[in-house]
Design a protein around this motif. Structure first.
Motif, PDB file in Angstrom:
ATOM      1  N   PHE A  19     -38.172  42.850 -12.112  1.00 49.89           N
ATOM      2  CA  PHE A  19     -37.816  43.429 -13.413  1.00 49.89           C
ATOM      3  C   PHE A  19     -36.548  42.793 -13.976  1.00 49.89           C
ATOM      4  CE2 PHE A  19     -40.037  47.362 -11.712  1.00 49.89           C
ATOM      5  CZ  PHE A  19     -41.161  47.173 -12.497  1.00 49.89           C
ATOM      6  N   THR A  20     -36.480  42.728 -15.303  1.00 50.04           N
ATOM      7  CA  THR A  20     -35.271  42.246 -15.976  1.00 50.04           C
ATOM      8  C   THR A  20     -34.161  43.294 -15.919  1.00 50.04           C
ATOM      9  OG1 THR A  20     -36.656  40.968 -17.470  1.00 50.04           O
ATOM     10  CG2 THR A  20     -34.382  41.300 -18.146  1.00 50.04           C
ATOM     11  N   LEU A  21     -34.540  44.582 -15.851  1.00 48.26           N
ATOM     12  CA  LEU A  21     -33.561  45.659 -15.793  1.00 48.26           C
ATOM     13  C   LEU A  21     -33.229  46.000 -14.346  1.00 48.26           C
ATOM     14  CD1 LEU A  21     -34.936  48.051 -18.554  1.00 48.26           C
ATOM     15  CD2 LEU A  21     -33.041  46.449 -18.748  1.00 48.26           C
ATOM     16  N   THR A  22     -31.977  46.333 -14.103  1.00 45.60           N
ATOM     17  CA  THR A  22     -31.541  46.738 -12.771  1.00 45.60           C
ATOM     18  C   THR A  22     -30.427  47.766 -12.939  1.00 45.60           C
ATOM     19  OG1 THR A  22     -30.721  45.938 -10.633  1.00 45.60           O
ATOM     20  CG2 THR A  22     -29.920  44.806 -12.598  1.00 45.60           C
ATOM     21  N   ASN A  23     -29.620  47.993 -11.901  1.00 46.86           N
ATOM     22  CA  ASN A  23     -28.546  48.972 -12.000  1.00 46.86           C
ATOM     23  C   ASN A  23     -27.313  48.484 -11.256  1.00 46.86           C
ATOM     24  OD1 ASN A  23     -28.571  50.309  -9.109  1.00 46.86           O
ATOM     25  ND2 ASN A  23     -30.718  50.158  -9.751  1.00 46.86           N
ATOM     26  N   VAL A  59     -24.853  43.435 -19.634  1.00 43.54           N
ATOM     27  CA  VAL A  59     -25.161  44.174 -20.854  1.00 43.54           C
ATOM     28  C   VAL A  59     -25.788  45.504 -20.457  1.00 43.54           C
ATOM     29  CG1 VAL A  59     -26.519  44.202 -22.975  1.00 43.54           C
ATOM     30  CG2 VAL A  59     -25.497  42.064 -22.174  1.00 43.54           C
ATOM     31  N   ARG A  60     -25.201  46.596 -20.905  1.00 41.80           N
ATOM     32  CA  ARG A  60     -25.712  47.927 -20.566  1.00 41.80           C
ATOM     33  C   ARG A  60     -26.867  48.318 -21.486  1.00 41.80           C
ATOM     34  NH1 ARG A  60     -22.980  50.948 -16.995  1.00 41.80           N
ATOM     35  NH2 ARG A  60     -20.838  50.364 -16.453  1.00 41.80           N
ATOM     36  N   VAL A  61     -27.797  49.108 -20.927  1.00 39.79           N
ATOM     37  CA  VAL A  61     -28.862  49.713 -21.714  1.00 39.79           C
ATOM     38  C   VAL A  61     -28.295  50.978 -22.354  1.00 39.79           C
ATOM     39  CG1 VAL A  61     -31.164  50.740 -21.631  1.00 39.79           C
ATOM     40  CG2 VAL A  61     -30.615  48.789 -20.161  1.00 39.79           C
ATOM     41  N   ILE A 121     -34.020  55.018 -19.431  1.00 40.60           N
ATOM     42  CA  ILE A 121     -34.967  56.084 -19.076  1.00 40.60           C
ATOM     43  C   ILE A 121     -34.893  56.413 -17.604  1.00 40.60           C
ATOM     44  CG2 ILE A 121     -36.551  55.429 -20.936  1.00 40.60           C
ATOM     45  CD1 ILE A 121     -38.379  54.225 -18.767  1.00 40.60           C
ATOM     46  N   SER A 122     -34.141  55.629 -16.836  1.00 41.64           N
ATOM     47  CA  SER A 122     -34.032  55.874 -15.402  1.00 41.64           C
ATOM     48  C   SER A 122     -32.692  55.351 -14.910  1.00 41.64           C
ATOM     49  CB  SER A 122     -35.174  55.169 -14.657  1.00 41.64           C
ATOM     50  OG  SER A 122     -34.924  55.139 -13.266  1.00 41.64           O
ATOM     51  N   GLU A 123     -32.145  55.993 -13.876  1.00 39.41           N
ATOM     52  CA  GLU A 123     -30.911  55.506 -13.265  1.00 39.41           C
ATOM     53  C   GLU A 123     -31.114  54.165 -12.564  1.00 39.41           C
ATOM     54  OE1 GLU A 123     -29.708  58.592 -10.653  1.00 39.41           O
ATOM     55  OE2 GLU A 123     -28.827  59.817 -12.245  1.00 39.41           O
ATOM     56  N   LEU A 124     -32.354  53.783 -12.347  1.00 35.34           N
ATOM     57  CA  LEU A 124     -32.650  52.505 -11.704  1.00 35.34           C
ATOM     58  C   LEU A 124     -32.551  51.344 -12.674  1.00 35.34           C
ATOM     59  CD1 LEU A 124     -35.793  53.572  -9.621  1.00 35.34           C
ATOM     60  CD2 LEU A 124     -33.412  53.444  -8.855  1.00 35.34           C
ATOM     61  N   HIS A 125     -32.547  51.622 -13.974  1.00 34.60           N
ATOM     62  CA  HIS A 125     -32.603  50.569 -14.983  1.00 34.60           C
ATOM     63  C   HIS A 125     -31.532  50.815 -16.046  1.00 34.60           C
ATOM     64  CE1 HIS A 125     -37.023  50.708 -13.641  1.00 34.60           C
ATOM     65  NE2 HIS A 125     -36.428  49.718 -12.999  1.00 34.60           N
ATOM     66  N   THR A 126     -30.296  50.459 -15.723  1.00 34.81           N
ATOM     67  CA  THR A 126     -29.178  50.759 -16.618  1.00 34.81           C
ATOM     68  C   THR A 126     -28.517  49.512 -17.204  1.00 34.81           C
ATOM     69  OG1 THR A 126     -27.699  50.846 -14.701  1.00 34.81           O
ATOM     70  CG2 THR A 126     -28.662  52.929 -15.449  1.00 34.81           C
ATOM     71  N   ILE A 127     -28.764  48.333 -16.616  1.00 39.77           N
ATOM     72  CA  ILE A 127     -28.170  47.094 -17.122  1.00 39.77           C
ATOM     73  C   ILE A 127     -29.211  45.982 -17.081  1.00 39.77           C
ATOM     74  CG2 ILE A 127     -25.799  47.660 -16.421  1.00 39.77           C
ATOM     75  CD1 ILE A 127     -26.217  45.824 -13.988  1.00 39.77           C
ATOM     76  N   ARG A 129     -30.096  42.257 -15.895  1.00 39.59           N
ATOM     77  CA  ARG A 129     -29.679  41.499 -14.720  1.00 39.59           C
ATOM     78  C   ARG A 129     -28.843  40.294 -15.116  1.00 39.59           C
ATOM     79  NH1 ARG A 129     -35.786  39.225 -13.344  1.00 39.59           N
ATOM     80  NH2 ARG A 129     -35.827  37.591 -14.935  1.00 39.59           N
ATOM     81  N   THR A 130     -27.800  40.020 -14.342  1.00 39.29           N
ATOM     82  CA  THR A 130     -26.972  38.830 -14.531  1.00 39.29           C
ATOM     83  C   THR A 130     -27.283  37.782 -13.470  1.00 39.29           C
ATOM     84  OG1 THR A 130     -25.184  39.700 -13.148  1.00 39.29           O
ATOM     85  CG2 THR A 130     -25.114  40.223 -15.496  1.00 39.29           C
ATOM     86  N   SER A 131     -28.088  38.149 -12.489  1.00 38.49           N
ATOM     87  CA  SER A 131     -28.524  37.219 -11.456  1.00 38.49           C
ATOM     88  C   SER A 131     -29.853  37.728 -10.905  1.00 38.49           C
ATOM     89  CB  SER A 131     -27.479  37.110 -10.333  1.00 38.49           C
ATOM     90  OG  SER A 131     -27.316  38.358  -9.691  1.00 38.49           O
ATOM     91  N   LEU A 132     -30.485  36.946 -10.022  1.00 36.19           N
ATOM     92  CA  LEU A 132     -31.812  37.279  -9.524  1.00 36.19           C
ATOM     93  C   LEU A 132     -31.853  37.649  -8.049  1.00 36.19           C
ATOM     94  CD1 LEU A 132     -33.816  34.337 -11.194  1.00 36.19           C
ATOM     95  CD2 LEU A 132     -33.697  36.695 -11.974  1.00 36.19           C
ATOM     96  N   LEU A 133     -30.811  37.258  -7.296  1.00 36.92           N
ATOM     97  CA  LEU A 133     -30.881  37.367  -5.846  1.00 36.92           C
ATOM     98  C   LEU A 133     -31.049  38.802  -5.359  1.00 36.92           C
ATOM     99  CD1 LEU A 133     -30.886  35.774  -3.251  1.00 36.92           C
ATOM    100  CD2 LEU A 133     -28.381  35.864  -3.234  1.00 36.92           C
ATOM    101  N   SER A 134     -30.349  39.755  -5.989  1.00 45.43           N
ATOM    102  CA  SER A 134     -30.453  41.147  -5.552  1.00 45.43           C
ATOM    103  C   SER A 134     -31.882  41.676  -5.704  1.00 45.43           C
ATOM    104  CB  SER A 134     -29.485  42.037  -6.340  1.00 45.43           C
ATOM    105  OG  SER A 134     -29.803  42.036  -7.723  1.00 45.43           O
ATOM    106  N   SER A 135     -32.589  41.204  -6.731  1.00 47.78           N
ATOM    107  CA  SER A 135     -33.968  41.644  -6.936  1.00 47.78           C
ATOM    108  C   SER A 135     -34.879  41.158  -5.812  1.00 47.78           C
ATOM    109  CB  SER A 135     -34.485  41.136  -8.279  1.00 47.78           C
ATOM    110  OG  SER A 135     -33.720  41.663  -9.346  1.00 47.78           O
ATOM    111  N   LEU A 136     -34.609  39.953  -5.298  1.00 49.54           N
ATOM    112  CA  LEU A 136     -35.413  39.445  -4.185  1.00 49.54           C
ATOM    113  C   LEU A 136     -35.176  40.279  -2.921  1.00 49.54           C
ATOM    114  CD1 LEU A 136     -35.065  35.565  -4.614  1.00 49.54           C
ATOM    115  CD2 LEU A 136     -36.734  37.141  -5.615  1.00 49.54           C
ATOM    116  N   LEU A 137     -33.940  40.716  -2.715  1.00 44.95           N
ATOM    117  CA  LEU A 137     -33.644  41.535  -1.542  1.00 44.95           C
ATOM    118  C   LEU A 137     -34.301  42.911  -1.652  1.00 44.95           C
ATOM    119  CD1 LEU A 137     -29.911  40.565  -1.033  1.00 44.95           C
ATOM    120  CD2 LEU A 137     -31.929  39.608   0.068  1.00 44.95           C
ATOM    121  N   GLU A 138     -34.395  43.438  -2.868  1.00 40.95           N
ATOM    122  CA  GLU A 138     -35.140  44.693  -3.057  1.00 40.95           C
ATOM    123  C   GLU A 138     -36.604  44.508  -2.673  1.00 40.95           C
ATOM    124  OE1 GLU A 138     -33.886  47.634  -6.376  1.00 40.95           O
ATOM    125  OE2 GLU A 138     -33.740  45.639  -7.272  1.00 40.95           O
TER     126      GLU A 138
END
Length: 548
Positions: free
Chosen positions: A385-389, A409-411, A415-421, A423-432
Motif C-alpha cells: 500500500f502507498t499509505l502507512t503509519n 505527508v499526513r492524510v 479511515i484507519s489508524e493503519l493508514h495515516t501518512i 510512505r516515504t520509503s518502501l522497506l518497512s512495507s516489505l517487512l510487514e
C-alpha cells in the motif's frame, strides 16, 4: 471494505422484488458482487463512504428507491420515550459524547440478528476508527431498569462481560477478555473507565470494550436500548444509521432524554439536512442534460427528498438529505447519486475528439527494467500500500525523526489508524509482508518498485529484502552491486548511521554528493518490532533521484 451478506429470501421480503430483479440491478447501485451460495445468499462489498449500506436493511431501503418501488425521502417517526440517561462530569475527560435511542416491537430472526451485529462491527471500523471515535452498544432493555447513568468508574469495578459467566474487574477485562486485548489501548493511561449502569447499579456497557452479559440480545428480544459513545460528533450519525435500519424491520423508535451539565437534548435527531443544488452544475459535472424536474426525480430514486425551487427557478433543486447519510459533504456527492439513478449505462458512446498513439512513460520503462533485474536475481515482486503509519514507518524501523521532519505527508481524514501518512520509503512495507507470511517456508526474497512521497514530491524507489537463517551483509552487498551494474549507475558506498541496520553491517549509497540509498543487515530490535525471528537484510535505492 465492508462485506454485507444478503440472504435472498430476506431481501425479497424487505424490498418487495424478485431475486432476479434485485441481482440484475444491484451492481449498478455501486456494489461489488462477491461470493454466492446459489440458493441462500450473496456477499456484497460496498465502499466505506456509504455506511448506511452496511446492513441488509440499508441495502433494501436503497434498492427500493433504485428500482422505483418506493421513492422519495423516508420519514421516520420518533415517539417521546420515558428513558433518561444522566451523563456525569467524571466521563467528560475520557469519552464525553453519547447518543441513545430505544427501538421497540422488533421480531428478531437469525438473519436480522446477523445483520445487526454485522452493521455494528462495520460501523466500528468505518465510522469509529476501530472504536476510538465511535463504539455502539445494543441491549435488551427488558432486563434492566431506567434511568441510566454514564460516568467514569474505577478500573476495579466488577461485572460479568458478554459471553462470560464469571465477574471480572474492568482492568482484568482489558488484559484477559478478547475484546479487551483488541481495544484496551484506547483507554491506556485513563484514570477512570467509561461505564453505563441502570437504576439498580447493574452494568449495561463498558464502552468502547464490551457489553455486560446481563443485556445480551437473543431471538426473544423485542425492545432494544442503543448507546453510541465516542469522541467525535459522528456518534450521532452512527446512531441514526442503526435505528433507521431497525425501523426498516418494523421497529418503533423512541427518543431518550440525555441530561448533561452543558444542556439536555433528545436523542436521536432524525430530521433531514437541507441543501440547494444547481442543475447546470450537475449536468456539467456528470455529463448529462437533465432538467431540474428530472434531476429531482433521479434524487428521489436515491431516497432523497427533492423539489425544484419553482417554475422561474427550475435550475435550483432543494434537496432533503436523510439523517442516515453520513457521506454527503458536498453538492458533488449528491450529483454522484443522481448519476447512479439516471444510469451510467445511459451514457452515449462517443469517439474521442483527438486521435493519439500511446506510449509508456519513461519511468514505467525504467520500472520494467528494474523488475526484470530483480526477478533475475531471484526476488518476487510485491505491491504494498502507498499509505502507512508512523508506528511502522518510523518507530519500528528505529528511525525516530518526526514524520514532518522526514518529509512525510499526513492524510487529513484517515479511515484507519493503519493508514495515516504517505510512505516515504518502501522497506518497512516489505517487512510487514514478511511478518504476514511467517507460515511460508524460508528463504523469502521480495522487492517493490514504486512511488514514495517526500516533501510533497513523488519519487521512485526500489526496495528489496531477504529473510532466512543465513541472511548477511555479503548477500545484500552482492545484490546492490548487481543492481547498480545492470542499471548502469555509479554510487559510493560509505558506512551508515541509519539505526535500522546493525552497527558496522550497513552502508549508505551516495551519488553526486546525495544520499540515494542504503542497505545492510537489519537490526534485531527492528526485527523484534515486526515479530520476525530470523535474520533479514534489505536495501533501498531512490532510482528516481539517480536519474535526475
Amino acid at each position: 471494505m465492508p462485506v454485507v451478506r444478503l440472504y435472498y429470501q430476506d431481501m425479497e421480503r424487505l424490498i418487495g422484488a424478485s431475486r432476479e430483479t434485485i441481482m440484475s440491478r444491484l451492481a449498478m447501485m455501486g456494489a461489488d458482487i462477491g461470493k454466492r451460495a446459489e440458493e441462500e445468499y450473496v456477499d456484497v462489498e460496498f465502499f466505506p463512504d456509504r455506511p448506511d449500506l452496511y446492513s441488509s436493511e440499508g441495502v433494501a431501503r436503497a434498492m427500493q428507491g433504485f428500482l422505483g418501488i418506493k421513492t422519495d425521502l423516508v420519514s421516520y417517526s420518533v415517539s417521546p420515550g420515558p428513558v433518561v440517561v444522566q451523563v456525569e462530569e467524571s466521563i467528560k475527560s475520557v469519552r464525553p459524547l453519547i447518543g441513545c435511542a430505544v427501538v421497540r416491537g422488533l421480531e428478531f430472526t437469525d438473519e436480522a440478528i446477523e445483520s445487526l451485529m454485522g452493521l455494528q462491527e462495520d460501523l466500528h471500523w468505518g465510522l469509529g476508527r476501530n472504536r476510538r471515535k465511535v463504539a455502539i452498544g445494543v441491549h435488551d432493555i427488558s432486563r434492566v431498569r431506567p434511568p441510566f447513568r454514564y460516568f467514569g468508574e474505577s478500573p476495579q469495578r466488577r461485572f460479568v462481560p458478554l459471553d462470560y459467566s464469571e465477574e471480572m474487574t474492568m482492568e482484568e477485562i482489558l488484559h484477559n477478555h478478547p475484546k479487551g486485548k483488541d481495544y484496551g489501548h484506547i483507554l491506556k493511561d485513563c484514570p477512570v473507565y467509561p461505564l453505563i449502569v441502570d437504576a439498580d447499579d447493574r452494568v449495561l456497557s463498558f464502552p468502547p470494550i464490551i457489553n455486560g452479559e446481563l443485556t445480551s440480545v437473543t431471538e426473544e428480544t423485542e425492545d432494544l436500548f442503543i448507546d453510541v459513545t465516542g469522541t467525535d460528533p459522528v456518534v450521532h450519525k452512527a446512531l441514526n444509521i442503526v435505528v433507521t435500519s431497525l425501523a426498516e424491520r418494523g421497529g418503533k423508535i423512541e427518543s431518550v432524554l440525555v441530561k448533561r451539565s452543558e444542556g439536555d437534548f433528545l436523542s436521536p435527531d432524525l430530521s433531514p439536512a437541507s441543501w440547494k443544488v444547481r442543475t447546470e452544475e450537475a449536468n456539467r459535472l456528470i455529463g448529462f442534460d437533465l432538467t431540474g424536474a428530472e434531476l429531482a426525480e433521479c434524487l428521489k430514486r436515491m431516497r432523497f427528498g427533492a423539489v425544484t425551487a419553482g417554475e422561474e427557478m427550475d435550475d435550483i433543486v432543494v434537496v432533503q438529505v436523510p439523517a442516515y447519510r453520513a457521506d454527503i459533504m458536498h453538492s458533488w456527492d449528491i450529483f454522484e447519486d443522481a448519476a447512479k439513478a439516471y444510469g451510467y449505462d445511459n451514457l452515449e458512446a462517443r469517439l474521442p475528439q483527438t486521435v493519439t498513439v500511446g506510449r509508456a512513460h519513461s519511468s514505467e520503462v525504467r520500472k520494467g527494467e528494474i523488475r526484470e533485474i530483480m526477478a533475475g536475481l531471484g526476488y518476487l515482486e510485491t505491491m504494498p500500500f502507498t499509505l502507512t503509519n508512523e508506528l511502522v514507518h518510523f518507530q519500528w524501523m528505529r528511525r525516530s525523526a518526526a514524520p514532518e521532519a522526514a518529509g512525510a505527508v499526513r492524510v487529513l481524514h484517515p479511515i484507519s489508524e493503519l493508514h495515516t501518512i504517505l510512505r516515504t520509503s518502501l522497506l518497512s512495507s516489505l517487512l510487514e509482508i514478511f511478518a504476514l507470511n511467517q507460515h511460508h517456508p524460508l528463504p523469502q526474497r521480495i522487492f517493490a518498485a514504486g512511488d514514495v512521497v517526500k516533501d510533497k514530491k513523488t519519487r521512485m524507489n526500489l526496495a528489496a529484502a531477504s529473510i532466512h537463517s543465513g541472511a548477511n551483509y555479503s548477500e545484500i552487498r552482492s545484490v546492490v552491486d548487481a543492481v547498480l551494474r545492470e542499471m548502469d549507475l555509479e554510487a559510493d558506498i560509505v558506512p551508515t548511521k541509519d539505526r535500522a541496520f546493525m552497527p558496522g553491517r550497513g552502508a549508505d549509497l551516495f551519488a553526486e554528493g546525495k544520499r540515494i540509498g542504503c542497505f545492510g543487515e537489519l537490526h534485531p530490535l527492528l526485527l523484534r518490532s515486526f515479530g520476525l525471528e530470523q535474520p533479514a537484510v534489505g536495501l533501498e535505492i531512490e532510482w528516481g533521484e539517480l536519474e535526475q
